[in-house]
Scaffold this motif. Structure first.
Motif, PDB file in Angstrom:
ATOM      1  N   PHE A 228      10.057   6.079   7.012  1.00 30.15           N
ATOM      2  CA  PHE A 228      10.697   4.799   6.896  1.00 30.15           C
ATOM      3  C   PHE A 228      10.432   4.190   5.557  1.00 30.15           C
ATOM      4  CE2 PHE A 228      10.915   0.210   7.308  1.00 30.15           C
ATOM      5  CZ  PHE A 228      11.988  -0.105   8.085  1.00 30.15           C
ATOM      6  N   SER A 229       8.915   4.192   5.385  1.00 35.19           N
ATOM      7  CA  SER A 229       8.292   3.566   4.147  1.00 35.19           C
ATOM      8  C   SER A 229       8.824   4.542   2.924  1.00 35.19           C
ATOM      9  CB  SER A 229       6.646   3.804   4.366  1.00 35.19           C
ATOM     10  OG  SER A 229       6.314   3.170   5.186  1.00 35.19           O
ATOM     11  N   GLU A 230       8.842   5.744   3.086  1.00 36.27           N
ATOM     12  CA  GLU A 230       9.369   6.663   1.832  1.00 36.27           C
ATOM     13  C   GLU A 230      10.872   6.260   1.479  1.00 36.27           C
ATOM     14  OE1 GLU A 230      10.080  11.098   0.290  1.00 36.27           O
ATOM     15  OE2 GLU A 230       9.216  10.654   2.280  1.00 36.27           O
ATOM     16  N   HIS A 231      11.621   6.076   2.559  1.00 36.33           N
ATOM     17  CA  HIS A 231      13.095   5.892   2.251  1.00 36.33           C
ATOM     18  C   HIS A 231      13.256   4.428   1.575  1.00 36.33           C
ATOM     19  CE1 HIS A 231      17.578   6.089   2.925  1.00 36.33           C
ATOM     20  NE2 HIS A 231      17.481   4.630   3.314  1.00 36.33           N
ATOM     21  N   VAL A 241       9.875  -2.714   3.768  1.00 34.97           N
ATOM     22  CA  VAL A 241       8.508  -1.750   4.210  1.00 34.97           C
ATOM     23  C   VAL A 241       7.503  -2.440   4.560  1.00 34.97           C
ATOM     24  CG1 VAL A 241       7.329   0.180   3.040  1.00 34.97           C
ATOM     25  CG2 VAL A 241       9.446   0.100   2.583  1.00 34.97           C
ATOM     26  N   GLU A 242       6.757  -3.496   3.929  1.00 32.65           N
ATOM     27  CA  GLU A 242       5.787  -4.372   4.434  1.00 32.65           C
ATOM     28  C   GLU A 242       5.729  -4.923   5.566  1.00 32.65           C
ATOM     29  OE1 GLU A 242       5.416  -6.670   1.089  1.00 32.65           O
ATOM     30  OE2 GLU A 242       4.404  -5.547  -0.369  1.00 32.65           O
ATOM     31  N   TYR A 243       7.295  -5.542   5.986  1.00 35.62           N
ATOM     32  CA  TYR A 243       7.543  -6.151   7.143  1.00 35.62           C
ATOM     33  C   TYR A 243       7.286  -4.994   8.173  1.00 35.62           C
ATOM     34  CZ  TYR A 243      10.123  -7.575  11.146  1.00 35.62           C
ATOM     35  OH  TYR A 243      10.550  -7.860  12.430  1.00 35.62           O
ATOM     36  N   ASN A 244       7.843  -3.692   8.121  1.00 32.14           N
ATOM     37  CA  ASN A 244       7.668  -2.842   8.995  1.00 32.14           C
ATOM     38  C   ASN A 244       6.210  -2.382   9.363  1.00 32.14           C
ATOM     39  OD1 ASN A 244       9.172  -1.174  10.937  1.00 32.14           O
ATOM     40  ND2 ASN A 244       8.392   0.740   9.511  1.00 32.14           N
ATOM     41  N   GLU A 245       5.543  -2.132   8.460  1.00 30.71           N
ATOM     42  CA  GLU A 245       4.127  -1.889   8.540  1.00 30.71           C
ATOM     43  C   GLU A 245       3.349  -2.954   9.278  1.00 30.71           C
ATOM     44  OE1 GLU A 245       2.745  -0.980   4.352  1.00 30.71           O
ATOM     45  OE2 GLU A 245       3.681   0.910   4.379  1.00 30.71           O
ATOM     46  N   LYS A 246       3.545  -4.347   8.941  1.00 29.74           N
ATOM     47  CA  LYS A 246       2.893  -5.215   9.558  1.00 29.74           C
ATOM     48  C   LYS A 246       3.128  -5.216  11.223  1.00 29.74           C
ATOM     49  CE  LYS A 246       2.524 -10.295   9.649  1.00 29.74           C
ATOM     50  NZ  LYS A 246       2.961 -11.611   9.110  1.00 29.74           N
ATOM     51  N   LYS A 247       4.615  -4.989  11.584  1.00 26.61           N
ATOM     52  CA  LYS A 247       5.048  -5.023  12.913  1.00 26.61           C
ATOM     53  C   LYS A 247       4.408  -3.727  13.698  1.00 26.61           C
ATOM     54  CE  LYS A 247       9.217  -5.580  15.318  1.00 26.61           C
ATOM     55  NZ  LYS A 247       8.754  -6.869  15.800  1.00 26.61           N
ATOM     56  N   ILE A 248       4.151  -2.530  12.895  1.00 25.09           N
ATOM     57  CA  ILE A 248       3.663  -1.328  13.623  1.00 25.09           C
ATOM     58  C   ILE A 248       1.975  -1.681  13.978  1.00 25.09           C
ATOM     59  CG2 ILE A 248       2.777   0.860  13.370  1.00 25.09           C
ATOM     60  CD1 ILE A 248       5.625   1.435  11.681  1.00 25.09           C
ATOM     61  N   PHE A 249       1.538  -2.528  12.808  1.00 22.54           N
ATOM     62  CA  PHE A 249       0.190  -2.797  12.912  1.00 22.54           C
ATOM     63  C   PHE A 249      -0.060  -3.959  14.222  1.00 22.54           C
ATOM     64  CE2 PHE A 249      -3.448  -5.674  11.835  1.00 22.54           C
ATOM     65  CZ  PHE A 249      -4.458  -4.651  11.698  1.00 22.54           C
ATOM     66  N   LEU A 286      -7.487   0.410  11.768  1.00 20.39           N
ATOM     67  CA  LEU A 286      -7.766  -1.053  11.691  1.00 20.39           C
ATOM     68  C   LEU A 286      -9.027  -1.413  10.864  1.00 20.39           C
ATOM     69  CD1 LEU A 286      -7.492  -1.445  15.593  1.00 20.39           C
ATOM     70  CD2 LEU A 286      -5.790  -2.129  13.710  1.00 20.39           C
ATOM     71  N   PRO A 287      -8.834  -2.513  10.045  1.00 16.50           N
ATOM     72  CA  PRO A 287      -9.965  -2.716   9.113  1.00 16.50           C
ATOM     73  C   PRO A 287     -11.195  -3.565  10.277  1.00 16.50           C
ATOM     74  CG  PRO A 287      -8.338  -4.564   9.298  1.00 16.50           C
ATOM     75  CD  PRO A 287      -7.611  -3.321   9.849  1.00 16.50           C
ATOM     76  N   ASP A 288     -12.476  -3.409   9.626  1.00 18.32           N
ATOM     77  CA  ASP A 288     -13.587  -3.683  10.521  1.00 18.32           C
ATOM     78  C   ASP A 288     -13.479  -5.111  10.901  1.00 18.32           C
ATOM     79  OD1 ASP A 288     -14.451  -1.224  10.035  1.00 18.32           O
ATOM     80  OD2 ASP A 288     -15.753  -1.871   8.454  1.00 18.32           O
ATOM     81  N   ILE A 289     -13.010  -5.955  10.069  1.00 22.40           N
ATOM     82  CA  ILE A 289     -12.881  -7.441  10.697  1.00 22.40           C
ATOM     83  C   ILE A 289     -11.926  -7.580  11.731  1.00 22.40           C
ATOM     84  CG2 ILE A 289     -12.023  -9.635   9.900  1.00 22.40           C
ATOM     85  CD1 ILE A 289     -13.516  -9.399   7.112  1.00 22.40           C
ATOM     86  N   GLU A 290     -10.795  -6.880  11.770  1.00 22.07           N
ATOM     87  CA  GLU A 290      -9.817  -6.949  12.791  1.00 22.07           C
ATOM     88  C   GLU A 290     -10.482  -6.532  14.006  1.00 22.07           C
ATOM     89  OE1 GLU A 290      -6.915  -8.871  13.848  1.00 22.07           O
ATOM     90  OE2 GLU A 290      -6.777  -8.430  11.871  1.00 22.07           O
ATOM     91  N   ILE A 291     -11.445  -5.476  14.030  1.00 21.92           N
ATOM     92  CA  ILE A 291     -11.991  -4.952  15.256  1.00 21.92           C
ATOM     93  C   ILE A 291     -12.761  -6.154  15.836  1.00 21.92           C
ATOM     94  CG2 ILE A 291     -13.330  -3.084  16.226  1.00 21.92           C
ATOM     95  CD1 ILE A 291     -12.468  -1.480  13.652  1.00 21.92           C
TER      96      ILE A 291
END
Length: 411
Positions: A228-231, A241-249, A286-291
């Motif tokens: 998805f990101s590559e295409h 792409v950024e929206y999809n990555e945020k949604k997956i996150f 996940l970043p440490d702060i999010e954990i």
């Protein structure tokens, strides 16, 4: 015959029942008439619209045929996109150049038609759905024209054209497998985002019930976040792409919180909880702060609150902190992360009336369990930046800070 008898008419009266005799459907004649209007006006859509308005053509009966003429220049064979017999014109959407400048006049023209005959919106849906389900029958540049038209139709808010009726047919397995849907939707996204924001696009996808299915546009063999990101990066749609990555996150965060909440509520052994956290951290990166934020949330979400009994609520919350302090301690590995934990405690105590008076006791408990260092607490006390309830909490923490400072002086 007796003089008293009344004369009667002989024979039997036969009652005849009236019936409505429907005129036979004649889409061919209708199509030829519309085509002739196009030809008479040399494709000038302003003049065509005026001629159609003044005509006595039966749009209510032949709405689908009308839009076939608009899109392809003539009537199509039933169930296909192939031209049928009859007159044709060369001013259709399929015959023009694959550019927004060439196609936009047709969108505006259709908008005018729909304003005078709003019932035709259903016919437009029918024809668009038929064409999108038959993308393989069109040439590549024709599919691009359909994508541009669809994007401009939504961009111009074409008389309430519903996204779900138009976009859902794209998810036909055979079309997806051939990559036709991905090509179409990419052209659609690129065109729509010229005049509209990403939020507008997401709104359309949500209304079309497709915002959670973006990977479904890809053939099964390429259905991954990386693909998805590559295409879409190559297509210049970085914001998507950024929206999809945020949604997956966000999905992975939700899954992690759900798994941990269940384990903590069931008082699972802390070693198993640690393994769960580490696995999700690895999978979701996940970043440490999010954990730290998630851990505090799930620990407090699992507290068994007891209605309005403040003392019982306080005891339950402090007991939970003490029970799972070692879990927090495993991931609060720096002053920055410890400070983030204090901010989480501060915000929750500010927003939850049950915890408002517990802030100093929670901080003291986290200190006693070696989760928070003295320097972290003193830094928050003197330089903390989160304003939520800060003045109240600073005042409430003063006795404990004073004790820390005195203990430090004695040492």
């Amino acid at each position: 015959m007796s003089s008293k008898e009344k004369p009667t008419l002989g024979g039997t009266r036969i009652k005849t029942r009236k019936r409505n005799i429907a005129a036979p459907l004649d889409p061919a004649t209708f199509s030829d008439a519309v085509v002739q209007i196009y030809l008479d006006n040399a494709g000038d859509l302003e003049l065509v619209a005026k001629s159609l308005e003044s005509s006595d053509l039966n749009f209510s009966r032949y709405g689908d045929t009308f839009f076939e003429v608009v899109f392809t220049g003539g009537r199509t064979q039933p169930g296909t996109t192939k031209p049928d017999e009859g007159e044709r014109h060369s001013y259709s959407i399929i015959d023009c150049e694959p550019t927004r400048e060439a196609i936009l006049p047709s969108v505006i023209y259709i908008q005018k038609i729909l304003r005078r005959r709003p019932f035709l919106i259903k016919n437009l849906e029918n024809v668009m759905r038929k064409f999108l389900q038959s993308l393989e029958l069109f040439e590549e540049n024709e599919r691009k024209k359909l994508a541009i038209f669809t994007a401009l139709a939504f961009s111009q808010k074409l008389s309430g054209l519903p996204p779900e009726s138009v976009l859902q047919p794209l998810l036909k397995d055979s079309l997806v497998a051939k990559g036709l849907v991905l090509s179409f939707i990419t052209d659609f996204f690129k065109e729509y985002l010229i005049d509209n924001s990403l939020d507008d696009l997401i709104s359309i996808l949500k209304r079309g019930k497709m915002e959670d299915n973006l990977l479904d546009f890809f053939p099964a063999s390429k259905r991954s976040a990386e693909a998805f990101s590559e295409h879409f990066s190559k297509a210049g749609l970085v914001s998507l792409v950024e929206y999809n990555e945020k949604k997956i996150f966000e999905v992975k965060l939700k899954e992690m919180k759900s798994a941990l909440t269940t384990q903590i509520s069931e008082e699972t052994d802390i070693s198993e909880v640690l393994e769960t956290v580490k696995q999700h951290v690895k999978d979701a990166k996940l970043p440490d702060i999010e954990i730290v934020r998630i851990l505090w949330d799930v620990i407090m979400d699992a507290v068994q609150w007891s209605g309005k009994n403040q003392q019982q609520n306080a005891n339950a919350a402090l007991r939970q902190v003490k029970t799972w302090a070692s879990l927090l301690n495993t991931f609060c590995t720096s002053g920055k992360l410890e400070l983030e934990l204090v901010y989480k405690v501060q915000v929750q105590c500010y927003e939850d009336a049950k915890l408002m008076k517990l802030f100093p006791e929670i901080v003291r408990s986290l200190y006693d369990q070696d989760v928070l260092a003295e320097d972290t607490i003193l830094h928050w006390f003197s330089k903390g930046t989160n304003p939520k309830g800060r003045q109240t909490f600073v005042k409430a923490l003063e006795p404990f800070v004073k004790w820390l400072e005195e203990a430090e002086e004695e040492e």
